[in-house]
Design a protein around this motif. Structure first.
Motif, PDB file in Angstrom:
ATOM      1  N   ALA A 257       7.219   8.959   1.218  1.00  0.00           N
ATOM      2  CA  ALA A 257       6.013   8.197   0.745  1.00  0.00           C
ATOM      3  C   ALA A 257       6.490   8.902  -1.314  1.00  0.00           C
ATOM      4  O   ALA A 257       5.704   7.438  -1.451  1.00  0.00           O
ATOM      5  CB  ALA A 257       4.345   8.293   0.715  1.00  0.00           C
TER       6      ALA A 257
ATOM      7  N   ILE B 197       6.382   1.329   3.353  1.00  0.00           N
ATOM      8  CA  ILE B 197       5.267   1.721   3.783  1.00  0.00           C
ATOM      9  C   ILE B 197       4.228   0.906   5.403  1.00  0.00           C
ATOM     10  O   ILE B 197       3.805   1.473   5.889  1.00  0.00           O
ATOM     11  CB  ILE B 197       4.697  -0.272   3.163  1.00  0.00           C
ATOM     12  CG1 ILE B 197       5.415   0.316   1.762  1.00  0.00           C
ATOM     13  CG2 ILE B 197       3.058  -0.432   3.430  1.00  0.00           C
ATOM     14  CD1 ILE B 197       4.288  -0.068   0.232  1.00  0.00           C
TER      15      ILE B 197
ATOM     16  N   LEU C 158       5.249   4.286   7.276  1.00  0.00           N
ATOM     17  CA  LEU C 158       4.370   4.925   7.297  1.00  0.00           C
ATOM     18  C   LEU C 158       2.817   4.271   7.621  1.00  0.00           C
ATOM     19  O   LEU C 158       2.075   4.930   7.826  1.00  0.00           O
ATOM     20  CB  LEU C 158       4.186   5.440   5.614  1.00  0.00           C
ATOM     21  CG  LEU C 158       5.846   6.331   5.464  1.00  0.00           C
ATOM     22  CD1 LEU C 158       5.393   6.233   3.483  1.00  0.00           C
ATOM     23  CD2 LEU C 158       5.964   7.585   5.711  1.00  0.00           C
ATOM     24  N   ARG C 159       2.585   3.568   7.410  1.00  0.00           N
ATOM     25  CA  ARG C 159       1.256   2.776   7.217  1.00  0.00           C
ATOM     26  C   ARG C 159       0.790   2.156   8.797  1.00  0.00           C
ATOM     27  O   ARG C 159      -0.443   1.843   8.451  1.00  0.00           O
ATOM     28  CB  ARG C 159       0.409   1.887   6.465  1.00  0.00           C
ATOM     29  CG  ARG C 159       0.814   2.408   4.939  1.00  0.00           C
ATOM     30  CD  ARG C 159       0.243   2.021   4.388  1.00  0.00           C
ATOM     31  NE  ARG C 159       0.556   2.234   2.505  1.00  0.00           N
ATOM     32  CZ  ARG C 159       0.170   1.352   1.207  1.00  0.00           C
ATOM     33  NH1 ARG C 159      -0.360   0.044   1.764  1.00  0.00           N
ATOM     34  NH2 ARG C 159       0.024   1.729   0.287  1.00  0.00           N
ATOM     35  N   ARG C 160       1.686   2.024   9.977  1.00  0.00           N
ATOM     36  CA  ARG C 160       1.719   2.040  10.772  1.00  0.00           C
ATOM     37  C   ARG C 160       1.125   0.201  11.336  1.00  0.00           C
ATOM     38  O   ARG C 160      -0.027   0.596  11.406  1.00  0.00           O
ATOM     39  CB  ARG C 160       0.811   2.704  12.506  1.00  0.00           C
ATOM     40  CG  ARG C 160       1.622   4.066  11.548  1.00  0.00           C
ATOM     41  CD  ARG C 160       0.325   4.894  12.723  1.00  0.00           C
ATOM     42  NE  ARG C 160       1.228   6.082  13.269  1.00  0.00           N
ATOM     43  CZ  ARG C 160       2.279   6.405  15.036  1.00  0.00           C
ATOM     44  NH1 ARG C 160       1.917   5.826  15.790  1.00  0.00           N
ATOM     45  NH2 ARG C 160       2.375   7.599  14.683  1.00  0.00           N
TER      46      ARG C 160
ATOM     47  N   ARG D  77      -0.403  -1.513   9.475  1.00  0.00           N
ATOM     48  CA  ARG D  77      -1.282  -2.212   8.178  1.00  0.00           C
ATOM     49  C   ARG D  77      -0.939  -1.854   6.699  1.00  0.00           C
ATOM     50  O   ARG D  77      -1.340  -1.525   5.926  1.00  0.00           O
ATOM     51  CB  ARG D  77      -2.175  -0.390   8.374  1.00  0.00           C
ATOM     52  CG  ARG D  77      -3.497  -0.729   9.431  1.00  0.00           C
ATOM     53  CD  ARG D  77      -4.368   0.616   9.079  1.00  0.00           C
ATOM     54  NE  ARG D  77      -3.699   1.964   9.040  1.00  0.00           N
ATOM     55  CZ  ARG D  77      -2.995   2.911   9.940  1.00  0.00           C
ATOM     56  NH1 ARG D  77      -3.906   3.129  10.988  1.00  0.00           N
ATOM     57  NH2 ARG D  77      -2.728   3.549   8.994  1.00  0.00           N
ATOM     58  N   ILE D  78      -0.610  -3.278   6.905  1.00  0.00           N
ATOM     59  CA  ILE D  78       0.615  -3.646   5.578  1.00  0.00           C
ATOM     60  C   ILE D  78      -0.571  -4.665   5.111  1.00  0.00           C
ATOM     61  O   ILE D  78      -1.326  -5.419   5.830  1.00  0.00           O
ATOM     62  CB  ILE D  78       1.734  -4.128   6.176  1.00  0.00           C
ATOM     63  CG1 ILE D  78       2.709  -3.054   6.696  1.00  0.00           C
ATOM     64  CG2 ILE D  78       2.420  -5.299   4.934  1.00  0.00           C
ATOM     65  CD1 ILE D  78       3.158  -2.714   6.347  1.00  0.00           C
ATOM     66  N   ASP D  79      -0.959  -4.180   3.562  1.00  0.00           N
ATOM     67  CA  ASP D  79      -1.315  -5.251   2.742  1.00  0.00           C
ATOM     68  C   ASP D  79      -0.747  -6.445   2.371  1.00  0.00           C
ATOM     69  O   ASP D  79       0.451  -6.593   2.643  1.00  0.00           O
ATOM     70  CB  ASP D  79      -1.539  -4.001   1.250  1.00  0.00           C
ATOM     71  CG  ASP D  79      -2.732  -5.381   0.065  1.00  0.00           C
ATOM     72  OD1 ASP D  79      -3.540  -5.917   0.710  1.00  0.00           O
ATOM     73  OD2 ASP D  79      -2.152  -4.662  -0.806  1.00  0.00           O
TER      74      ASP D  79
ATOM     75  N   GLU E 289       1.725  -6.854  -0.267  1.00  0.00           N
ATOM     76  CA  GLU E 289       2.592  -6.538   0.280  1.00  0.00           C
ATOM     77  C   GLU E 289       4.141  -7.727   0.999  1.00  0.00           C
ATOM     78  O   GLU E 289       4.965  -7.584   0.796  1.00  0.00           O
ATOM     79  CB  GLU E 289       2.699  -5.494   0.895  1.00  0.00           C
ATOM     80  CG  GLU E 289       3.064  -3.591   0.749  1.00  0.00           C
ATOM     81  CD  GLU E 289       3.829  -3.866  -0.798  1.00  0.00           C
ATOM     82  OE1 GLU E 289       4.724  -3.632  -0.632  1.00  0.00           O
ATOM     83  OE2 GLU E 289       3.146  -2.924  -1.520  1.00  0.00           O
TER      84      GLU E 289
END
Length: 127
Positions: free
Chosen positions: A42, A81, A84-86, A88-90, A93
């Protein structure tokens, strides 16, 4: 000849992803950027942040620097991302990836590939 994974697709009722089609979605340099995201942490998302500058000064730990090609850096960042966030992408992004010239379909396939590559308890992982 393409490889198809039927076991998980049959269990979930989803359509299997054909590996040769997924491979043709990205060019060789793009796959290299995705592979870099597999190794980065990260800290590479904000290498010039206060924390990273302190880490570099106090401990000599360097964060990975961004790629010179902005399009490839956007892809690397998205893949990192996602890892790392499994998933859960904004949505910002995804919009950033699409504005860099990738399609929403490519983003979805990349998310699926990263998620499928992740070890899980169901696959017998110790993680």
């Amino acid at each position: 000849m393409a490889f198809m994974e039927f076991t998980e697709a049959a269990a979930t009722g989803a359509q299997p992803i054909v590996a040769s089609k997924a491979l043709s979605l990205f060019e060789r340099a793009e796959w290299a950027a995705i592979a870099l995201a597999k190794q980065d942490d990260a800290a590479s998302l904000a290498p010039d942040s206060l924390w990273q500058r302190l880490r570099r000064k106090l401990f000599g730990i360097e964060a990975a620097r961004p790629l010179a090609n902005e399009r490839l850096e956007t892809l690397r960042r998205f893949a990192l991302i996602a890892r790392l966030r499994r998933r859960r992408i904004d949505h910002h992004e995804i919009a950033r990836l699409v504005s860099a010239g990738f399609s929403a379909f490519q983003a979805d396939v990349l998310l699926a590939l990263i998620d499928d590559a992740r070890p899980s308890a169901a696959k017998g992982s110790l993680a």
